[in-house]
Design a protein around this motif. Structure first.
Motif, PDB file in Angstrom:
ATOM      1  N   PHE A   1      11.304  28.854 -38.736  1.00 39.60           N
ATOM      2  CA  PHE A   1      11.481  29.384 -37.381  1.00 39.60           C
ATOM      3  C   PHE A   1      10.631  28.552 -36.426  1.00 39.60           C
ATOM      4  O   PHE A   1       9.421  28.483 -36.554  1.00 39.60           O
TER       5      PHE A   1
ATOM      6  N   PHE B   1      17.252  40.384 -35.144  1.00 36.23           N
ATOM      7  CA  PHE B   1      16.835  39.007 -34.914  1.00 36.23           C
ATOM      8  C   PHE B   1      16.364  38.357 -36.206  1.00 36.23           C
ATOM      9  O   PHE B   1      15.712  39.004 -37.032  1.00 36.23           O
ATOM     10  N   LYS B   2      16.671  37.080 -36.350  1.00 35.47           N
ATOM     11  CA  LYS B   2      16.127  36.300 -37.458  1.00 35.47           C
ATOM     12  C   LYS B   2      14.787  35.735 -37.013  1.00 35.47           C
ATOM     13  O   LYS B   2      14.692  35.129 -35.943  1.00 35.47           O
ATOM     14  N   GLY B   3      13.760  35.942 -37.829  1.00 36.54           N
ATOM     15  CA  GLY B   3      12.442  35.433 -37.476  1.00 36.54           C
ATOM     16  C   GLY B   3      11.376  36.035 -38.366  1.00 36.54           C
ATOM     17  O   GLY B   3      11.672  36.726 -39.342  1.00 36.54           O
TER      18      GLY B   3
ATOM     19  N   HIS C   1       8.173  34.699 -34.135  1.00 30.83           N
ATOM     20  CA  HIS C   1       8.653  33.350 -34.433  1.00 30.83           C
ATOM     21  C   HIS C   1      10.149  33.430 -34.686  1.00 30.83           C
ATOM     22  O   HIS C   1      10.598  34.211 -35.535  1.00 30.83           O
ATOM     23  N   THR C   2      10.932  32.605 -33.970  1.00 32.82           N
ATOM     24  CA  THR C   2      12.390  32.654 -34.052  1.00 32.82           C
ATOM     25  C   THR C   2      12.983  31.305 -33.673  1.00 32.82           C
ATOM     26  O   THR C   2      12.277  30.456 -33.110  1.00 32.82           O
ATOM     27  N   ASN C   3      14.241  31.135 -33.943  1.00 27.91           N
ATOM     28  CA  ASN C   3      14.962  29.947 -33.472  1.00 27.91           C
ATOM     29  C   ASN C   3      15.800  30.257 -32.232  1.00 27.91           C
ATOM     30  O   ASN C   3      16.403  29.358 -31.659  1.00 27.91           O
TER      31      ASN C   3
END
Length: 83
Positions: free
Chosen positions: A4, A30-32, A49-51
C-alpha cells in the motif's frame, strides 16, 4: 516494494461521529492497512495506508468537514525521495 503506497492522514470534524463505525466501514470497503481511527463524537483522526486515498477522502468528506489532510507516497520516501 510496498503493498500500500499512500500514507493517508486527516481529521474529520462533525457531529455524532463514531470511531467504531468508521473503522468498520474502512475494514469492509477499503483495501489497506495500519488503520487508526480515534477521537470522539466531534473530531476523528484518520491514519490509513492505501493505494486509493481519494476513496478515503470522499468517504470522510461525507461524514463531516475534513482538514489537515496529508497524503505521502511511501514508495518514493523509501527510495530517499520526497513523498
Amino acid at each position: 516494494m510496498l503493498e500500500f503506497k499512500y500514507d493517508t492522514q486527516l481529521l474529520i470534524e462533525g457531529e455524532d461521529l463514531d470511531e467504531d463505525a468508521i473503522s468498520e466501514y474502512f475494514t469492509e470497503n477499503f483495501k489497506g492497512d495500519c488503520l487508526l481511527a480515534v477521537g470522539d463524537e466531534e473530531l476523528i483522526k484518520i491514519h490509513f495506508h492505501t493505494n486509493e486515498p481519494w476513496q478515503v477522502l470522499e468517504y470522510c468528506a461525507a461524514l463531516g468537514e475534513i482538514y489537515d489532510i496529508v497524503i505521502e507516497d511511501m514508495d518514493r520516501q523509501s527510495r530517499g525521495l520526497k513523498g
